[in-house]
Design a protein around this motif. Structure first.
Motif, short mmCIF file in Angstrom:
data_model
loop_
_atom_site.label_atom_id
_atom_site.label_comp_id
_atom_site.label_asym_id
_atom_site.label_seq_id
_atom_site.Cartn_x
_atom_site.Cartn_y
_atom_site.Cartn_z
N VAL A 45 14.49 41.30 49.72
CA VAL A 45 14.44 39.73 49.79
C VAL A 45 14.31 39.26 48.48
O VAL A 45 14.85 38.11 47.98
N ARG A 46 13.86 39.85 47.56
CA ARG A 46 13.64 39.49 46.01
C ARG A 46 15.01 39.54 45.42
O ARG A 46 15.45 38.75 44.84
N GLY A 47 15.68 40.68 45.82
CA GLY A 47 17.11 40.78 45.21
C GLY A 47 18.17 39.68 45.62
O GLY A 47 18.85 38.90 44.70
N ARG A 48 17.98 39.19 47.15
CA ARG A 48 18.82 38.39 47.56
C ARG A 48 18.39 36.85 47.09
O ARG A 48 19.21 36.12 46.61
N THR A 49 16.97 36.69 47.04
CA THR A 49 16.75 35.32 46.46
C THR A 49 17.04 35.13 44.79
O THR A 49 17.38 33.93 44.46
N ALA A 50 16.93 36.12 44.23
CA ALA A 50 16.87 36.04 42.69
C ALA A 50 18.57 36.01 42.49
O ALA A 50 18.95 35.24 41.63
N ALA A 51 19.50 36.58 43.28
CA ALA A 51 20.95 36.52 43.25
C ALA A 51 21.11 34.96 43.36
O ALA A 51 22.06 34.36 42.67
N LEU A 52 20.76 34.43 44.34
CA LEU A 52 21.27 33.02 44.82
C LEU A 52 20.57 32.11 43.79
O LEU A 52 21.22 31.03 43.32
N ILE A 53 19.39 32.35 43.05
CA ILE A 53 18.93 31.45 42.07
C ILE A 53 19.65 31.53 40.92
O ILE A 53 19.94 30.49 40.09
N ALA A 54 20.09 32.55 40.49
CA ALA A 54 21.06 32.71 39.39
C ALA A 54 22.26 32.17 39.78
O ALA A 54 22.83 31.79 38.69
N ASP A 55 22.81 31.83 40.84
CA ASP A 55 23.86 31.15 41.21
C ASP A 55 23.49 29.84 41.18
O ASP A 55 24.50 28.82 41.49
N GLY A 56 22.49 29.33 40.89
CA GLY A 56 21.96 27.96 40.90
C GLY A 56 21.68 27.48 42.27
O GLY A 56 21.44 26.07 42.51
N ALA A 57 21.57 28.24 43.11
CA ALA A 57 21.01 27.78 44.65
C ALA A 57 19.54 26.87 44.50
O ALA A 57 18.61 27.39 43.69
N THR A 58 19.77 25.86 45.40
CA THR A 58 18.50 25.02 45.51
C THR A 58 17.39 26.01 46.64
O THR A 58 18.00 26.57 47.13
N LEU A 59 16.30 25.41 46.58
CA LEU A 59 15.37 26.16 48.01
C LEU A 59 16.23 26.12 49.08
O LEU A 59 16.17 27.04 49.88
N ALA A 60 16.76 24.69 49.41
CA ALA A 60 17.29 24.69 50.87
C ALA A 60 18.62 25.58 51.11
O ALA A 60 18.66 26.09 52.22
N GLN A 61 19.06 25.89 49.80
CA GLN A 61 20.27 26.73 50.03
C GLN A 61 19.80 28.22 50.22
O GLN A 61 20.55 29.05 50.84
N VAL A 62 18.88 28.60 49.61
CA VAL A 62 18.24 29.98 50.03
C VAL A 62 17.67 29.89 51.17
O VAL A 62 17.89 30.99 51.91
N VAL A 63 17.05 28.78 51.95
CA VAL A 63 16.54 29.07 53.23
C VAL A 63 17.69 29.16 54.07
O VAL A 63 17.71 29.87 55.25
N ALA A 64 18.81 28.40 53.82
CA ALA A 64 20.01 28.35 54.71
C ALA A 64 20.48 29.76 54.63
O ALA A 64 21.22 29.96 55.47
N ALA A 65 20.64 30.68 53.57
CA ALA A 65 21.16 31.94 53.39
C ALA A 65 20.42 33.03 54.31
O ALA A 65 20.94 33.93 54.37
N GLU A 66 19.30 32.75 54.63
CA GLU A 66 18.29 33.47 55.43
C GLU A 66 18.02 34.94 54.85
O GLU A 66 18.57 35.88 55.53
N PRO A 67 17.69 34.91 53.90
CA PRO A 67 17.29 36.31 53.16
C PRO A 67 16.33 37.25 53.50
O PRO A 67 16.34 38.33 53.34
#
Ligand SMILES: [Zn+2]
Length: 315
Positions: free
Chosen positions: A264-286
């Motif tokens: 989950v850390r790896g997926r979330t960190a990758a999304l954050i590195a791509d500029g994802a918002t929290l809502a986008q992280v939640v939508a990605a269902e990590p």
């Protein structure tokens, strides 16, 4: 903290629904009072039990109890309304007075029983940051609400504190108390009973929910992984694990928990590195493949993970 929070939020929302239902029916019915505090126990090893507390309006953290020649030692103290039930259960199991207590951290579902035990002479041990936090008014951001925890009176405070590790000898047992890193809070302690091979992890590890990192009070998502790894290094496949909440667990459970957190850390960190918002992280269902086991990740887990990781990745 987790179970208590979940309980609170569920209770809050069910309370709102109950209220609406009653209002619609125009019936002036009083809201059901909370169930009384009840404590059940499970023997883990001879003379070592876990006490599970529920009801009482607040769900207590798991309490580990160890019997010595002249009394009993508890790891965590629940809420004050549970303490008489803990005492009754300890007596029923053949133990004596609770002479020693260890707090795994400062959150009140693990420490507020100090308010009963401390004035009665129980010796309380905790991490130095736990004492510091218990001496002041705190707010805990559990995402859907803010919990307030007022400072404890002096007799309820830990009287022995430490920073990294300390051994406590009680009866035949050597207890190793260890703080690895800021994780659930900045005061977490794992307690390992070296003779009985039982470990209480506090809320760094939960057997049936995602962890909560109290980020606004020094908790840290990466620290949860580091702390769990630190525990794993100090135990073996036969160790019985008592999590902060939920049923007893095994080495393999903790191992798979760490694997989940790392993924989950790896997926979330990758999304954050791509500029994802929290809502986008939640939508990605990590967390998707673990939700059946650990519950709803949007209650607080992903929010706190996002805040913690975004903070550490931008450093
Ligand atoms: Zn907690």
């Amino acid at each position: 903290m987790h179970r208590g929070l979940k309980f609170f939020s569920e209770r809050f929302f069910s309370g709102v629904l109950t209220y609406i239902a009653i209002a619609c029916a125009a019936a002036a019915l009083a809201q059901e009072p909370p169930r009384p505090a009840t404590v059940t126990s499970e023997e883990l090893k001879p003379g070592v039990h876990v006490l599970y507390g529920s009801g009482g309006g607040q769900a207590a953290g798991n309490v580990l109890v160890l019997f010595g020649d002249d009394g009993a030692l508890v790891v965590d103290t629940g809420y004050p309304q549970y303490v008489p039930k803990y005492r009754d259960e300890v007596a029923r199991l053949g133990g004596g007075a609770i002479t020693h207590a260890i707090n795994t951290h400062w959150h009140d579902d693990h420490s507020e029983g100090n308010k009963v035990l401390g004035p009665d002479g129980t010796l309380i041990i905790a991490h130095s940051n736990a004492r510091t936090m218990l001496m002041r008014d705190n707010k805990i951001n559990v995402v859907r609400t803010i919990l307030e925890q007022p400072k404890f009176p002096p007799p309820a405070l830990p009287v022995i504190t430490f920073d990294d590790r300390i051994d406590v000898y009680f009866g035949e047992e050597r207890l190793e108390l260890m703080h690895v890193s800021p994780a659930h809070t900045a005061s977490d302690v794992v307690v390992i009973l070296r003779g009985s091979n039982v470990a209480h992890t506090g809320d760094v590890f939960l057997s049936s929910s995602y962890p909560f990192a109290d980020v606004d009070n020094g908790g840290d998502f990466d620290g949860v992984i580091e702390f769990c790894r630190g525990i794993l290094e100090r135990i073996d496949r036969d160790t019985v694990i008592v999590p902060g909440h939920g049923r007893k667990a095994t080495y393999a459970d903790l191992e798979s928990y760490i694997d989940m957190l790392v993924t989950v850390r790896g997926r979330t960190a990758a999304l954050i590195a791509d500029g994802a918002t929290l809502a986008q992280v939640v939508a990605a269902e990590p967390t998707k493949e673990w939700d059946a086991r650990y519950g709803n990740p949007t209650t607080f887990f992903l929010d706190r993970a996002y805040k913690s990781l975004r903070g550490s990745l931008s450093e």
